[in-house]
Design a protein around this motif. Structure first.
Motif, short mmCIF file in Angstrom:
data_model
loop_
_atom_site.label_atom_id
_atom_site.label_comp_id
_atom_site.label_asym_id
_atom_site.label_seq_id
_atom_site.Cartn_x
_atom_site.Cartn_y
_atom_site.Cartn_z
N LYS A 1 89.61 57.72 17.06
CA LYS A 1 89.56 57.28 15.77
C LYS A 1 90.63 57.99 15.09
CE LYS A 1 87.26 57.52 11.37
NZ LYS A 1 85.77 58.05 10.66
N PHE A 2 91.01 59.29 15.25
CA PHE A 2 92.24 60.11 15.13
C PHE A 2 93.62 59.23 15.59
CE2 PHE A 2 95.78 63.09 16.25
CZ PHE A 2 95.84 63.59 14.99
N VAL A 3 93.66 58.91 16.50
CA VAL A 3 94.96 58.36 16.98
C VAL A 3 95.33 57.06 16.37
CG1 VAL A 3 96.04 57.19 19.13
CG2 VAL A 3 94.90 59.55 19.24
N LYS A 4 94.08 56.14 16.43
CA LYS A 4 94.04 54.80 15.53
C LYS A 4 94.43 54.90 14.43
CE LYS A 4 91.81 52.09 19.41
NZ LYS A 4 90.68 51.05 19.69
N GLY A 5 94.43 56.05 13.59
CA GLY A 5 94.57 56.11 12.37
C GLY A 5 96.17 56.16 12.14
N PHE A 6 96.98 56.50 13.10
CA PHE A 6 98.48 56.58 12.80
C PHE A 6 98.89 54.81 12.87
CE2 PHE A 6 97.88 60.54 14.98
CZ PHE A 6 98.70 61.25 13.89
N ASN A 7 99.83 54.53 12.22
CA ASN A 7 100.42 53.22 12.17
C ASN A 7 101.49 53.34 13.44
OD1 ASN A 7 102.90 54.04 11.17
ND2 ASN A 7 102.35 53.67 8.97
N SER A 8 102.13 52.00 13.67
CA SER A 8 102.89 51.96 14.90
C SER A 8 104.07 53.22 14.64
CB SER A 8 103.44 50.66 15.14
OG SER A 8 104.22 50.79 16.14
N THR A 9 104.71 53.05 13.55
CA THR A 9 105.66 53.99 13.30
C THR A 9 105.43 55.57 13.39
OG1 THR A 9 106.90 52.51 11.83
CG2 THR A 9 107.71 54.73 11.95
N GLU A 10 104.43 56.03 12.85
CA GLU A 10 103.63 57.35 13.08
C GLU A 10 103.33 57.59 14.36
OE1 GLU A 10 101.96 57.37 8.23
OE2 GLU A 10 100.78 56.75 10.16
#
Length: 275
Positions: A136-145
């Motif tokens: 959940k933490f990792v997928k909370g980033f968008n592609s750029t982040e």
């Protein structure tokens, strides 16, 4: 099977490296009753936990709904990784950064049954509990982040690997020099003992020749002592920069051992751990 991109796998690796560092530092600090920045690297990351977690997630993916198969597949995959890592690191750096030689049912000191069972339990915990919030933490980033997160981690990780490997190679060279010099010191000491024995025998049997023999003995003794001092000065006084790196490497890995030169490694540990 987990459908993750390479960027997401790298982010998972970074997170689990950090989690492993927290776990190991707390565990070893309690064991040695003092704060220990555990790990091969300088920074807060232990790669074997990162690689181990990624390997566990990959190999247990087909069995996520079966606890027993998750346990077995994760245990086997992580145990194989631990064995290969321990073997390669000892061949590269000359010492073991963990050693299970005195643990029951171990294989060459690199793995043991107890740790393998812990890897199995860890596989169940990771796949069923830990990985869900990490995912959940990792997928909370968008592609750029996510790209930026991976880039920052990778830069610092590579710099840390380079610096830590350099310290490890310094330790390997120092350890090798110490073993060789220690053997030379022992040979010189034996020669001194033989010379002393001959000198005493000459004194008892050839009193009239004692003055001349004593002078020869003293000259030879002074020469050998000078050589011994030169070895010590060469070893202790010419390695200040590498000594500092070796001291940090030893303090981070108080449990390192050597199968063939245990006495010399223990002497180095006593020398640097007191600093």
């Amino acid at each position: 099977m987990y459908n993750y991109s390479a960027q997401e796998w790298l982010a998972f690796f970074a997170v689990y490296c950090f989690f492993g560092w927290i776990f190991e530092s707390i565990y070893v600090s309690i064991e040695y009753r003092k704060p220990v920045n555990r790990g091969f690297l300088y920074g807060p990351a232990i790669p074997i936990y990162g690689f181990g977690s990624v390997v566990i997630l990959f190999f247990t993916a087909p069995f996520k709904t079966n606890v027993l198969l998750t346990f077995i597949s994760g245990m086997l995959a992580a145990t194989l990784l631990e064995y290969l890592t321990g073997y390669v690191m000892e061949k590269m750096f000359g010492v073991r950064y963990w050693d299970y030689t005195y643990e029951p049912l171990n294989l060459n000191g690199y793995i043991c049954l107890g740790c393998s069972l812990m890897w199995g339990m860890f596989s169940i915990i990771v796949t069923n509990y830990i990985h869900k919030p990490v995912d959940k933490f990792v997928k909370g980033f968008n592609s750029t982040e996510l790209w930026l997160f991976d880039l920052i981690f990778l830069v610092f990780f590579c710099m840390d690997v380079y610096a830590s490997a350099r310290a490890a190679f310094d330790l390997k060279k120092m350890f090798k020099d110490y073993v060789e010099n220690n053997e030379t010191v022992i040979r010189i000491q034996k020669r001194l003992d033989v010379l002393l024995a001959f000198a005493e025998d000459d004194y008892n049997h050839f009193q009239s020749m004692m003055d001349e023999k004593k002078k020869e003995y003293e000259d030879e003794r002074d020469r050998l002592r000078k050589r011994l001092e030169e070895f010590r000065n060469k070893y202790y006084n010419n390695k200040e920069r590498s000594n500092k790196r070796v001291m940090y490497a030893m303090k981070r890995n108080p449990g390192m051992s050597s199968k063939n030169n245990r006495f010399e490694l223990d002497s180095l540990k006593k020398m640097f751990m007191k600093r």
